[in-house]
Write a protein that holds these residues in place. Sequence first.
Motif, PDB file in Angstrom:
ATOM      1  N   LYS A  45       0.827  -1.200   0.000  1.00 16.06           N
ATOM      2  CA  LYS A  45       0.000   0.000   0.000  1.00 16.06           C
ATOM      3  C   LYS A  45       0.865   1.256   0.000  1.00 16.06           C
ATOM      4  O   LYS A  45       0.545   2.252  -0.645  1.00 16.06           O
ATOM      5  N   ASN A  46       1.990   1.189   0.710  1.00 16.09           N
ATOM      6  CA  ASN A  46       2.884   2.348   0.775  1.00 16.09           C
ATOM      7  C   ASN A  46       3.506   2.655  -0.581  1.00 16.09           C
ATOM      8  O   ASN A  46       3.907   3.792  -0.842  1.00 16.09           O
ATOM      9  N   TRP A  47       3.603   1.643  -1.437  1.00 16.12           N
ATOM     10  CA  TRP A  47       4.220   1.837  -2.754  1.00 16.12           C
ATOM     11  C   TRP A  47       3.221   2.323  -3.804  1.00 16.12           C
ATOM     12  O   TRP A  47       3.593   2.533  -4.955  1.00 16.12           O
ATOM     13  N   GLY A  48       1.967   2.473  -3.418  1.00 14.15           N
ATOM     14  CA  GLY A  48       0.976   2.991  -4.339  1.00 14.15           C
ATOM     15  C   GLY A  48       0.192   1.941  -5.093  1.00 14.15           C
ATOM     16  O   GLY A  48      -0.618   2.274  -5.968  1.00 14.15           O
ATOM     17  N   LEU A  49       0.401   0.668  -4.781  1.00 13.08           N
ATOM     18  CA  LEU A  49      -0.358  -0.391  -5.434  1.00 13.08           C
ATOM     19  C   LEU A  49      -1.792  -0.425  -4.908  1.00 13.08           C
ATOM     20  O   LEU A  49      -2.035  -0.196  -3.721  1.00 13.08           O
ATOM     21  N   GLU A  50      -2.721  -0.732  -5.788  1.00 15.35           N
ATOM     22  CA  GLU A  50      -4.129  -0.824  -5.389  1.00 15.35           C
ATOM     23  C   GLU A  50      -4.350  -2.185  -4.725  1.00 15.35           C
ATOM     24  O   GLU A  50      -4.260  -3.236  -5.378  1.00 15.35           O
TER      25      GLU A  50
END
Length: 337
Positions: free
Chosen positions: A256-261
């Motif tokens: 989540k921190n990496w921007g993945l949905e």
Amino acid sequence: MSDAKDIYDLTIVGAGPVGLFAAFYAGIRKAKTKIIDSLPQLGGQLATLYPEKYIYDVPGFPAIKASDLVENLEKQIAPFDHDTCLEEEVQNLVQEDGYFRLETSKGVHFSKAVIFAIGNGSFQPRRLTIDGAEELEGKHVHYYVTDMNKFSGKKVAIAGGGDSAIDWALMLEPIAEKVSIIHRRPEFRGHEHSVDNLKKSAVSIYTPYVIDQLLVEDQSFKGIQLKETKAENVKHLDLDSLIINYGFTSSLGHLKNWGLEVSRNAIEVNSDMSTNIPGIYAIGDICNYDGKVKLIATGFGEAPTAVNNALHFIKPDTRTQPMHSTSLFEGKEAKAL
């Protein structure tokens, strides 16, 4: 900026069955490939949690032992010169100048595309939380069994009540001098057949007991003290090694921190296995889409799709539908297989 020779075409995060098959297919496509996994051995949960259990949902095999499936997958990727990084957890992922920078617990890796095949998340063992355990880890206190022969002729105890703990106890019985198993409840949680085999074996069973103390004299490990649950009875066991099998925890927090949905503890993907971040793909139990069925066989089918589309992302003139694998291997079977 990393030297070009350090930048891989594909980095596969996760070395379970689906990740290994993706690595095989990447080899067929002649992609420069790296495999990263947080566990100390290839095979993921199959190798770590239940190597002696049978799997019934792999096409072409009415039943296959988990360890045998992993061994076959390792043989399948052996002809390809992939780099493998074990006991490394990916902790950060950022985009840099047309490639991805993966920061792990041990170093930094660079890749043009990334395929996540991490099952239910990054696995870490539940550790023994008593004084002295951390200092003895890797020497006398173990959380993995990667080579049973190192316990040959030793006095070994296994703490845990599930299938994996029972499996290791039964497999170590003919190798070690003496094997004991410790469980905090009166009854084991393993399959009935495995529990019956355990009771028929020479393994010493201590239930319901917990580990109360590690016995160390002159900085030398001597064994453990057990305490009966809901009672005051104690026992001392002379040991050379203690294997802790309290299960594993998994985490998806980094994703989540990496921007993945992420939703429902899985990465949302499109039909080409791509995520919301171009160049990142997900396969196996970690990915989700409408109609998803969580089987190993499903992940095996998703792996080539992800590899093909990742290579097309890297080089748009690359075909997303290459020749059939039989054609790719034609004339090379003897050398490669």
